[in-house]
Design an enzyme around this catalytic site. Structure first.
Site, short mmCIF file in Angstrom:
data_model
loop_
_atom_site.label_atom_id
_atom_site.label_comp_id
_atom_site.label_asym_id
_atom_site.label_seq_id
_atom_site.Cartn_x
_atom_site.Cartn_y
_atom_site.Cartn_z
N ASP A 1 12.53 35.67 -22.06
CA ASP A 1 13.64 35.08 -22.36
C ASP A 1 14.79 35.66 -21.07
O ASP A 1 14.57 36.93 -20.81
CB ASP A 1 14.16 35.65 -23.63
N THR B 1 18.75 22.69 -25.79
CA THR B 1 18.84 21.26 -25.17
C THR B 1 20.19 20.87 -25.70
O THR B 1 20.47 20.23 -26.54
CB THR B 1 18.09 20.23 -25.46
N CYS C 1 20.83 21.16 -34.13
CA CYS C 1 20.19 19.97 -34.15
C CYS C 1 20.69 18.57 -34.42
O CYS C 1 21.00 17.67 -33.77
CB CYS C 1 18.80 19.98 -35.08
#
Ligand SMILES: NC(=O)c1ccc[n+]([C@@H]2O[C@H](COP(=O)([O-])OP(=O)(O)OC[C@H]3O[C@@H](n4cnc5c(N)ncnc54)[C@H](O)[C@@H]3O)[C@@H](O)[C@H]2O)c1
Length: 401
Positions: A29, A83, A257
């Site tokens: 990360d 994303t 999401c």
């Protein structure tokens, strides 16, 4: 086998915790603070117990790193990075691009690269593979597969083990190795005929939720205008044993999401000249819910919120998590403040957010419940203000949708 997992957030750390039972896992990360915490055995993700991390660390099967060289000898690399949407609400693959670069610059032998990040159909074939090839050595080829993540953080009944997992490789060898990897810790694997089907299925699952949430949010407004209870009506409809699935109204949708993924589908649809009417409309309806809630609160309080102290209860985007990404509480607070209300918020799970801290659950003129964590007592919400508006349907005997 050594598995490198790029991104140690909700998705990446959750897979790390499951995979650590069977493989040596390196969690890569770029956030060094998170890496430091993880290496001390402290999980920052709901559903991943620190005790599990500590167990894998002690057994030499987990460590976090920000150093790309630590993934160089991995046999398999999983991509689990954000994303998001760009400012003009287009798919933003910058994090995937950076992850591809990390893989290309550090992994100098053929490995299986599995993408778990949510993106539009074609991302694996037309973006991830060429990007890794662009940044990397040209004398060998990696294998590529997709297995979209379905984790629902904070959920107890479904997890990595008992949630069926879709997958597909760009080649049959990639598919086989992907199956071998996940079958260690997932009970049911479903292979589809192409990565594009898996990518599209993930987006459609979340679009299905987005559209149905918008529909029930619009129906809440219709029911109120008719003077009937939206909840009683939904319960009544839900007695039909087939052809109906109950969704409940809210102040809007949040999280990484549902407010984001459908726009990935809309973007690729429009690029191909196909319509995305429902997706665009559903997004608008869900975004407008925060304004509708504040309109209702204002109407019930003499038509003005100027100078009134309003306590917003629950700023996380859903119950029992500390995640504030895309939370509808943000828009609710914005509308309240635009109308002159003096707003504070209570959410002990979140603690601090946007430079403000969680206030006590008491002493307001108006309370608006956006998210109700299990730890928040109904009686305390009711006594926190003379007027309470609940958008969750969980507080009895108060105003609400
Ligand atoms: N959170 C969910 O419930 C969920 C569920 C299913 C799918 N997804 C998808 O999974 C993906 C990851 O989401 P998430 O919720 O885990 O995100 P997250 O923000 O919780 O975690 C992402 C992590 O990646 C790290 N990161 C970013 N760029 C990096 C880079 N170049 N190299 C290394 N690390 C990097 C960040 O520091 C962060 O720790 C997204 O595509 C999301 O849509 C999320």
């Amino acid at each position: 086998m050594k598995v490198a997992i790029i991104g140690q957030g909700y998705v990446g750390l959750t897979i790390s915790a499951f995979a650590g039972e069977f493989f040596e896992v390196v969690g890569f990360d770029k956030n060094e603070k998170v890496v430091g915490q993880l290496n001390s055995g402290i999980s920052h993700i709901e559903g991943v117990e620190s005790s599990v991390l500590k167990r894998w660390i002690a057994a030499g099967r987990y460590r976090a790193t920000s150093n790309g060289r630590d993934i160089s000898d991995a046999d398999l690399v999983v991509i689990a990075v954000p994303t998001p949407l760009s400012l003009d609400r287009k798919p933003d693959l910058a994090f995937i691009d950076a992850a591809c670069r990390t893989i290309a610059e550090n992994v100098n032998h053929p490995v299986l690269v599995i993408n778990e990040s949510t993106s539009y159909p074609g991302t694996l074939r037309n973006f991830i593979k060429p990007t890794i090839e662009k940044y990397g050595k040209k004398n060998f080829e990696h294998l590529y597969a997709i297995s979209p993540e379905r984790v629902d953080p904070g959920r107890g009944d479904f997890n990595q083990k008992n949630t069926p997992r879709l997958f597909s490789g760009l080649t049959s060898e990639a598919s086989k190795l992907t199956h071998d990897f996940y079958s260690k810790f997932c009970d049911e694997l479903v292979e589809v005929s192409s990565p594009e089907v898996a990518e599209a299925a993930k987006l459609f699952e979340n679009t299905f939720r987005q559209v149905n949430i918008a529909l029930v949010n619009e129906f809440a407004q219709i029911a109120h205008s008719l003077g009937i209870s939206v909840y009683e009506t939904l319960d009544a409809a839900n007695t039909k044993p087939y052809g109906f699935m109950k969704f409940t109204p809210s102040a809007g949708v949040g999280g990484h999401c549902i407010p984001v993924d459908p726009t990935y589908l809309a973007a690729i649809a429009e690029e191909h000249g196909a319509p995305a009417t429902f997706i665009r409309l559903a997004n608008d309806v869900n975004l407008e819910m925060s304004k509708y809630v504040v309109d209702r609160v204002q109407a019930d309080n003499g038509g003005t919120l100027q100078g009134k102290s309003v306590l917003v209860v629950g700023v996380a985007y859903k119950p029992n998590v500390a995640d504030v990404r895309e939370t509808s509480a943000e828009l609710v607070i914005e509308h309240l403040r635009q109308r002159g209300a003096v707003v504070s918020w209570h959410d002990d799970l979140v603690g601090t957010w946007k430079g403000e801290s969680s206030s006590v659950l008491a002493g307001a003129e108006i309370t608006v419940v956006v998210t109700k964590h299990d730890s928040v007592k109904e009686a305390n919400v009711i006594s926190s203000a003379p007027y309470v508006f609940d958008t969750t349907g969980k507080i009895r005997g108060v105003h609400g949708l």
